[in-house]
Design a protein around this motif. Structure first.
Motif, PDB file in Angstrom:
ATOM      1  N   LEU A 691       0.815  -1.208   0.000  1.00  0.00           N
ATOM      2  CA  LEU A 691       0.000   0.000   0.000  1.00  0.00           C
ATOM      3  C   LEU A 691       0.851   1.261   0.000  1.00  0.00           C
ATOM      4  CD1 LEU A 691      -2.852  -0.975   2.491  1.00  0.00           C
ATOM      5  CD2 LEU A 691      -2.989  -0.804  -0.001  1.00  0.00           C
ATOM      6  N   GLY A 692       2.098   1.143   0.429  1.00  0.00           N
ATOM      7  CA  GLY A 692       3.002   2.265   0.389  1.00  0.00           C
ATOM      8  C   GLY A 692       2.788   3.281   1.476  1.00  0.00           C
ATOM      9  N   ASP A 693       2.075   2.943   2.516  1.00  0.00           N
ATOM     10  CA  ASP A 693       1.830   3.874   3.607  1.00  0.00           C
ATOM     11  C   ASP A 693       2.876   3.684   4.690  1.00  0.00           C
ATOM     12  OD1 ASP A 693      -1.725   4.452   3.703  1.00  0.00           O
ATOM     13  OD2 ASP A 693      -0.074   5.886   3.593  1.00  0.00           O
ATOM     14  N   ASP A 694       3.102   4.739   5.421  1.00  0.00           N
ATOM     15  CA  ASP A 694       4.046   4.663   6.538  1.00  0.00           C
ATOM     16  C   ASP A 694       3.364   4.305   7.850  1.00  0.00           C
ATOM     17  OD1 ASP A 694       6.079   5.374   4.835  1.00  0.00           O
ATOM     18  OD2 ASP A 694       5.786   7.524   5.182  1.00  0.00           O
ATOM     19  N   HIS A 695       2.053   4.036   7.828  1.00  0.00           N
ATOM     20  CA  HIS A 695       1.326   3.746   9.061  1.00  0.00           C
ATOM     21  C   HIS A 695       1.673   2.356   9.564  1.00  0.00           C
ATOM     22  CE1 HIS A 695      -1.166   7.276   9.403  1.00  0.00           C
ATOM     23  NE2 HIS A 695      -1.461   7.195   8.122  1.00  0.00           N
ATOM     24  N   LEU A 696       1.832   2.272  10.866  1.00  0.00           N
ATOM     25  CA  LEU A 696       2.010   0.989  11.536  1.00  0.00           C
ATOM     26  C   LEU A 696       0.733   0.681  12.311  1.00  0.00           C
ATOM     27  CD1 LEU A 696       5.621   1.427  12.961  1.00  0.00           C
ATOM     28  CD2 LEU A 696       4.924   0.385  10.792  1.00  0.00           C
ATOM     29  N   ALA A 697       0.494  -0.598  12.507  1.00  0.00           N
ATOM     30  CA  ALA A 697      -0.721  -1.009  13.225  1.00  0.00           C
ATOM     31  C   ALA A 697      -0.428  -2.256  14.024  1.00  0.00           C
ATOM     32  CB  ALA A 697      -1.867  -1.260  12.248  1.00  0.00           C
ATOM     33  N   THR A 698      -0.969  -2.294  15.233  1.00  0.00           N
ATOM     34  CA  THR A 698      -0.950  -3.526  16.012  1.00  0.00           C
ATOM     35  C   THR A 698      -2.267  -4.247  15.782  1.00  0.00           C
ATOM     36  OG1 THR A 698      -1.909  -2.492  17.981  1.00  0.00           O
ATOM     37  CG2 THR A 698       0.491  -2.403  17.739  1.00  0.00           C
ATOM     38  N   CYS A 699      -2.230  -5.567  15.927  1.00  0.00           N
ATOM     39  CA  CYS A 699      -3.436  -6.342  15.615  1.00  0.00           C
ATOM     40  C   CYS A 699      -3.405  -7.655  16.377  1.00  0.00           C
ATOM     41  CB  CYS A 699      -3.523  -6.599  14.105  1.00  0.00           C
ATOM     42  SG  CYS A 699      -4.979  -7.528  13.596  1.00  0.00           S
ATOM     43  N   LEU A 700      -4.565  -8.098  16.796  1.00  0.00           N
ATOM     44  CA  LEU A 700      -4.736  -9.400  17.432  1.00  0.00           C
ATOM     45  C   LEU A 700      -5.821 -10.151  16.686  1.00  0.00           C
ATOM     46  CD1 LEU A 700      -4.033 -11.329  19.797  1.00  0.00           C
ATOM     47  CD2 LEU A 700      -5.901 -10.264  21.064  1.00  0.00           C
ATOM     48  N   TYR A 701      -5.508 -11.384  16.271  1.00  0.00           N
ATOM     49  CA  TYR A 701      -6.444 -12.195  15.487  1.00  0.00           C
ATOM     50  C   TYR A 701      -6.637 -13.531  16.187  1.00  0.00           C
ATOM     51  CZ  TYR A 701      -8.520 -14.478  11.374  1.00  0.00           C
ATOM     52  OH  TYR A 701      -9.354 -15.141  10.508  1.00  0.00           O
ATOM     53  N   ALA A 702      -7.904 -13.854  16.499  1.00  0.00           N
ATOM     54  CA  ALA A 702      -8.216 -15.104  17.207  1.00  0.00           C
ATOM     55  C   ALA A 702      -9.333 -15.821  16.477  1.00  0.00           C
ATOM     56  CB  ALA A 702      -8.624 -14.812  18.650  1.00  0.00           C
ATOM     57  N   VAL A 703      -9.240 -17.152  16.402  1.00  0.00           N
ATOM     58  CA  VAL A 703     -10.264 -17.980  15.765  1.00  0.00           C
ATOM     59  C   VAL A 703     -10.783 -18.972  16.796  1.00  0.00           C
ATOM     60  CG1 VAL A 703     -10.774 -19.651  13.949  1.00  0.00           C
ATOM     61  CG2 VAL A 703      -9.236 -17.727  13.483  1.00  0.00           C
ATOM     62  N   TYR A 704     -12.094 -18.904  17.069  1.00  0.00           N
ATOM     63  CA  TYR A 704     -12.718 -19.793  18.048  1.00  0.00           C
ATOM     64  C   TYR A 704     -13.528 -20.859  17.316  1.00  0.00           C
ATOM     65  CZ  TYR A 704     -16.097 -21.440  21.515  1.00  0.00           C
ATOM     66  OH  TYR A 704     -16.880 -22.228  22.314  1.00  0.00           O
ATOM     67  N   ASP A 705     -13.316 -22.111  17.705  1.00  0.00           N
ATOM     68  CA  ASP A 705     -14.042 -23.249  17.145  1.00  0.00           C
ATOM     69  C   ASP A 705     -15.000 -23.765  18.209  1.00  0.00           C
ATOM     70  OD1 ASP A 705     -14.966 -25.644  16.118  1.00  0.00           O
ATOM     71  OD2 ASP A 705     -13.042 -26.237  15.284  1.00  0.00           O
ATOM     72  N   PRO A 706     -16.310 -23.523  18.079  1.00  0.00           N
ATOM     73  CA  PRO A 706     -17.245 -23.937  19.125  1.00  0.00           C
ATOM     74  C   PRO A 706     -17.499 -25.431  19.173  1.00  0.00           C
ATOM     75  CG  PRO A 706     -18.440 -22.992  17.285  1.00  0.00           C
ATOM     76  CD  PRO A 706     -16.985 -22.830  16.965  1.00  0.00           C
ATOM     77  N   ILE A 707     -17.124 -26.134  18.123  1.00  0.00           N
ATOM     78  CA  ILE A 707     -17.335 -27.585  18.122  1.00  0.00           C
ATOM     79  C   ILE A 707     -16.185 -28.295  18.830  1.00  0.00           C
ATOM     80  CG2 ILE A 707     -17.594 -29.613  16.649  1.00  0.00           C
ATOM     81  CD1 ILE A 707     -18.956 -27.821  14.599  1.00  0.00           C
ATOM     82  N   ASN A 708     -14.954 -27.938  18.495  1.00  0.00           N
ATOM     83  CA  ASN A 708     -13.792 -28.533  19.144  1.00  0.00           C
ATOM     84  C   ASN A 708     -13.379 -27.800  20.416  1.00  0.00           C
ATOM     85  OD1 ASN A 708     -13.458 -30.492  17.060  1.00  0.00           O
ATOM     86  ND2 ASN A 708     -12.501 -28.922  15.777  1.00  0.00           N
ATOM     87  N   ARG A 709     -13.989 -26.615  20.664  1.00  0.00           N
ATOM     88  CA  ARG A 709     -13.734 -25.816  21.863  1.00  0.00           C
ATOM     89  C   ARG A 709     -12.253 -25.451  21.993  1.00  0.00           C
ATOM     90  NH1 ARG A 709     -18.117 -28.592  22.275  1.00  0.00           N
ATOM     91  NH2 ARG A 709     -19.905 -27.829  23.489  1.00  0.00           N
ATOM     92  N   THR A 710     -11.747 -24.896  20.902  1.00  0.00           N
ATOM     93  CA  THR A 710     -10.371 -24.405  20.891  1.00  0.00           C
ATOM     94  C   THR A 710     -10.360 -22.964  20.403  1.00  0.00           C
ATOM     95  OG1 THR A 710     -10.004 -25.187  18.618  1.00  0.00           O
ATOM     96  CG2 THR A 710      -9.457 -26.709  20.434  1.00  0.00           C
ATOM     97  N   CYS A 711      -9.277 -22.268  20.723  1.00  0.00           N
ATOM     98  CA  CYS A 711      -9.093 -20.894  20.274  1.00  0.00           C
ATOM     99  C   CYS A 711      -7.648 -20.727  19.862  1.00  0.00           C
ATOM    100  CB  CYS A 711      -9.463 -19.900  21.377  1.00  0.00           C
ATOM    101  SG  CYS A 711      -9.415 -18.166  20.851  1.00  0.00           S
ATOM    102  N   GLU A 712      -7.437 -20.305  18.625  1.00  0.00           N
ATOM    103  CA  GLU A 712      -6.090 -20.102  18.096  1.00  0.00           C
ATOM    104  C   GLU A 712      -5.869 -18.609  17.904  1.00  0.00           C
ATOM    105  OE1 GLU A 712      -3.152 -21.834  14.570  1.00  0.00           O
ATOM    106  OE2 GLU A 712      -5.316 -22.185  14.493  1.00  0.00           O
ATOM    107  N   LEU A 713      -4.772 -18.086  18.476  1.00  0.00           N
ATOM    108  CA  LEU A 713      -4.527 -16.650  18.484  1.00  0.00           C
ATOM    109  C   LEU A 713      -3.152 -16.332  17.932  1.00  0.00           C
ATOM    110  CD1 LEU A 713      -5.606 -17.586  21.633  1.00  0.00           C
ATOM    111  CD2 LEU A 713      -6.295 -15.184  21.569  1.00  0.00           C
TER     112      LEU A 713
END
Length: 953
Positions: A691-713
């Motif tokens: 994108l060529g921007d100088d902006h920085l960003a922090t981010c947190l991404y989590a995926v919850y599986d309600p069938i297996n009852r796991t969360c990957e972050l």
């Protein structure tokens, strides 16, 4: 200007609407509150099918715009909240409402009005209460709501009734006693006046819903009876006044035929120019229909003879004696004796006449500037003034008064860039100094869309009242339309003539015989006594070549009537005020564009995903902005999984908000690919560099599986999340921190954890836990403490966290997302692995039939078998090693067919007699929703079917 009464219910519409609709025509009994109700009906598909005139006036959106569009996103709102700890999503059963004085709004808690009402009535129980909304003009309005879920054969619809709470709480409701209308007087027990008025319901099963029939869309009598019966069973709308007083609510409609009666009535009483000429012996040589002499004879002022004959006074367009700025404007109330005494000698000829100047308007409603001073005039019944009185002689005092007024307009009108405030300032300058009543009516297109009209105004042009002011000491003005009312005036009325010709229209004195027709044009013949004897002046508001609206002025009979010099002065004043109004319009148009773009960047309603409850809050650091650099999201993934996202663009201001919008869009696109969290952040980091921007960003991404009852972050330099276990203990999750998005060259490592049902995951940005002068660890420690009770809902948890950790002096944006993990019970999931063999299609149908029978979903068997057969057939044709079929029963039936081929299917046109290419077409037609997505290996195609109502209940 008086327009239409707003205090009596329509009595002539009910019989025409009976149609055998049961109790539609039952007369009201006892005492009831008479309210101008807005009615909105949202069908089973979420689209608006009813938007009445009350809704147009209250919310600003016209019916032609609202009809057929999706209700979601139309009205931004603040979620309702009753009591100090009540839940915003709680459904309140019918009955006595809580004391409305306890109602308050939660700061930063934005939502969508119709989405929230739909949530509040999810259990098929009505809800009543206050909820503030932002109307089309970006004004925050305090609204009382009554929401009814209506069950129809096609599905569940929503009927929302609303009323503006501000005038009710300031002046109290109007009371209908039978067919009479009485003002309500507060009892001694009603402490504090009417500020505690609230919406509630009458006891279920009691009362007649007949008066509410006018709020429903036109339909068969049987359907109307069925809907009215549901309203009675749920409880009819009522108004809570105090502990001892609850009033049933009756709607009233403004007379719809007022304008039609105006056009017809004025046409009868006011003869055409040809009729007047015939009566007066027209056809004199040397004179034209304009009233101007054409013989060029000396010794006479042009237009005088003809104007006197027709009863008109026309201001000269130029010359030394022209009446320009400098006319006398009485600053003090003068004796009525100063005005010419009314003479009814001409009444037998059909009353006073209205004659337009013989100047053709341009396409935008404007005339040539050389003839702008021509002013149509309706004279006093005593006849026209002599020629030597047409040009007023100004004294120094009169000129000074006018210059003082123009100076006051320049100093007091247009002090803000708010359209309504500017119009109100104009009215306040003129009352009581110049007139006893003043109002500003602008073209509704300017208010609703901030766009200039393409065509000139006509008889169908709708005006919206944006401001009105009256002299309280001069009489009662309850008959005047409130601000926000819609009205239309034909060209045969003074307001319509002023609007369409873009020139002032003067009625020095409205004689009693003409007052009947004026009253009919203004809402009802009952206003004749109010209109008679007044002096009227209507001045167009024109700026930059376009007519924006009109300014209406009235003087009572004890004051000298308006004259031509007043018209010239007030025209100059209106021109200056119109520039301020147009500047406010332009500013609002720019502000609306910015606000719309900002609101589109942040979700307002958490998605409904099986196995997880989600709530979120967003508080911009700059109170003048809607959004900043923080964002959050909840994205549904295949297999009932959900992706939870929180991010923070470093910096503040518009550039950070724009970067946030790009990052959020990219995140949603990458999440649709169903990539593992670590890989997704890597792709996002690569995209940030492109994108060529100088902006920085922090981010947190989590995926919850309600069938297996796991969360990957996975984290990109973001604040770590907090996991609240079912026993109430909080745990700060240790996740590899990574580097912010945009740095590059740093790996993103994911971590998978097991979560129990009843756990809560709290994700936030550093604006919530970071305080200047303190370590961020202190805020995280407070978040990990006994701050959240696992028994709370996510909505309650958000409120508690913000109440304890956030303060108004924070200058950073705050994004907070709380998810409660409930999981999906193993008994609600059925999964089968199929061989890559066409014979497995028959087996898949058998498995589906048996499973649906075990779930008591036989009603869905045929449709599900057909669609599963099509998808499994497509899967076995392209798969290499495996095909999987999965059924999940939650609030809907979710069916997924996955294989190890990553090529997504596409919807192709099917030939009329072809045997292939029909599978996805069937899925599109029969499924409620469907889609496809890539997985880490292969793809998945899914569809949803709604559960039968008997199963949901």
């Amino acid at each position: 200007m008086v327009d239409e009464p707003n205090s009596t219910p329509s009595t002539d519409a009910a019989p025409a609407a009976q149609g055998g609709a049961g109790d539609r025509d039952d007369p009201p009994s006892g005492v009831a509150a008479l309210l101008r109700l807005a009615a909105v009906l949202v069908d089973e598909d979420g689209r608006i099918v009813q938007w009445n005139r009350g809704a147009e006036e209250l919310f600003g959106h016209r019916a032609e715009v609202a009809h057929g569009r999706t209700a979601s996103g139309l009205l931004p709102a603040f979620e309702p909240r009753t009591g100090p700890h009540a839940l915003p999503g709680q459904v309140r059963p019918p009955g006595p409402a809580p004391q409305p004085g306890t109602v308050r709004q939660s700061a930063g808690r934005r939502c969508d009005a119709f989405d929230t009402l739909d949530d509040l009535t999810q259990l098929d129980t009505p809800w009543a209460g206050p909820m503030a909304v932002t109307d089309r003009e970006e004004r925050l309005r305090d609204i009382l709501w009554w929401a009814y879920p209506l069950i129809e054969p096609a599905g569940r619809s929503l009927l929302a009734l609303a009323v503006d709470a501000r005038p009710l709480r300031s002046a109290g409701p109007r009371i209908a006693l039978g067919s009479r209308l009485l003002p309500y007087a507060a009892t001694t027990t009603a402490q504090g006046g009417f500020h505690r008025l609230g919406a509630t319901f009458a006891p279920p099963g009691q009362g007649s819903a007949g008066p509410l029939a006018t709020l429903l869309p036109a339909g068969s009598p049987e359907r109307v009876r069925r809907l009215l019966a549901q309203l009675v069973r749920a409880g009819l709308p009522a108004l809570w006044v105090d502990a001892a007083t609850t009033l049933p609510v009756l709607p009233y409609e403004l007379p719809a035929a007022g304008t039609a009666r105006a056009a017809a009535g004025l046409g009868r009483r006011y003869p055409t120019a040809q009729q007047r000429a015939a009566r007066l012996g027209a056809g004199r040589p040397g004179e034209q229909a304009t009233g101007r002499r054409t013989d060029g004879g000396a010794g006479g002022t042009p237009g005088i003879a003809r104007g006197a004959m027709l009863g008109l006074r026309v201001l000269p367009s130029g010359g030394s004696g022209a009446a320009g700025p400098g006319g006398a404007l009485p600053g003090q109330r003068e004796s009525a004796a100063a005005a010419p005494a009314p003479d009814s000698s001409e009444g037998s000829e059909g009353g006073a006449t209205i004659e337009q100047a013989a100047v053709e308007p341009s396409a935008n409603g404007h005339r040539d500037r050389a003839t702008d001073t021509v002013t149509p005039t309706v004279p006093a019944p005593g006849g026209a003034r002599p020629a030597d009185q047409l040009v007023p002689i100004l004294t120094n005092g009169q000129a000074g008064e006018q210059l003082a007024l123009l100076g006051e307009v320049g100093g007091k009108v247009g002090t803000t860039l708010d359209l309504h405030a500017t119009a109100r300032e104009l009215c306040q300058v003129l009352v009581p100094r110049v007139a006893d009543f003043a109002c500003v009516d602008l073209l509704d297109g300017l208010i609703s869309d901030s766009e200039l009209p393409a065509a000139r105004p006509d008889d169908d042009t709708m005006l919206r009242r944006v401001a009105r002011t009256f002299n309280d000491a001069a009489g009662q003005w309850d008959h005047v339309l409130e601000e926000g009312a819609l009205l239309a005036m034909p060209r045969s009325t003074p307001p319509g003539m002023a609007l369409q010709l873009n020139q002032p229209v003067l009625v020095p004195v409205i004689s009693p015989d003409v007052a009947v027709d004026y009253a009919a044009s203004l809402g009802g013949t009952g206003l004749a006594s109010v209109v008679a004897g007044r002096s009227m002046l209507v001045v167009p508001l024109s700026a930059r070549g376009t007519v924006l609206g009109i300014l209406k002025l009235l003087r009572l009979a004890d004051r000298a009537p308006f004259d031509e010099s007043d018209a010239a002065t007030l025209k100059e004043l209106a021109a200056r005020a119109a520039l301020s109004l147009d500047n406010a319009r332009l500013h609002r148009a720019e502000s609306r564009v910015a606000t719309t773009l900002q609101r589109s960047m942040i979700p307002t309603r958490p998605p409904r995903i099986p196995g997880v409850q989600i709530a979120h809050r967003y508080l911009p650091g700059d109170p003048r902005a809607e959004v900043g650099g923080d964002w959050f999201d909840a994205i549904q993934l295949p297999g009932s999984r959900v992706a939870l996202v929180v991010g923070d663009v470093m910096g503040h201001g518009l550039h950070s908000a724009a970067a946030m919008g790009r990052f959020r869009t990219a995140m949603q696109t990458l999440a649709a690919l169903d990539l593992p969290p670590g890989q997704l952040l890597r792709h996002l980091d690569n995209l940030a560099h492109k994108l060529g921007d100088d902006h920085l960003a922090t981010c947190l991404y989590a995926v919850y599986d309600p069938i297996n009852r796991t969360c990957e972050l996975a984290s990109a330099g973001h604040v770590p999340p907090v996991l609240v276990h079912p026993d109430g203990t909080g745990e700060l999750l240790e996740i590899p921190a990574g580097a912010p998005i945009g740095v590059g060259g740093v790996p993103f490592v994911a971590k998978k954890i097991d979560v129990q049902d009843g756990s809560m995951l709290v994700l936030c940005t550093d604006g919530l836990v970071e305080v200047r002068g303190s370590d961020i660890g202190a805020g995280l420690a407070a978040l990990c403490g006994n701050l959240i009770d696992p028994k709370q809902t996510p909505e309650q948890a958000c409120d508690v966290v913000l109440e304890r950790l956030h303060s108004d002096d924070r200058k950073d944006d705050v994004a907070l997302l709380v998810a409660r993990f409930d999981g999906v019970a193993p008994t609600e999931v059925a999964t089968w692995d199929l061989r890559v063999d066409t014979a497995e299609v028959r087996r898949a149908r058998t498995l589906v039939r048996e499973q649906l029978a075990a779930w008591h979903l036989e009603a869905l068997t045929d449709t599900t078998e057909l669609l599963v057969s099509e998808l499994v057939t497509n899967a076995v044709r392209v798969a290499r090693d495996r095909v999987r079929l999965q059924l999940i029963r939650v609030d809907k039936l979710l069916v997924e067919v996955s294989d190890d081929n990553h090529n997504l299917p596409s919807l192709e046109p099917a030939e009329a007699l072809g045997e292939t290419g029909r599978g996805l077409h069937l899925v599109t037609k029969l499924a409620e929703r469907w889609g496809s997505a890539r997985k880490a290996v292969g793809k998945v195609v899914w569809f949803e079917l709604p559960l039968p109502r008997s199963v949901r209940d």
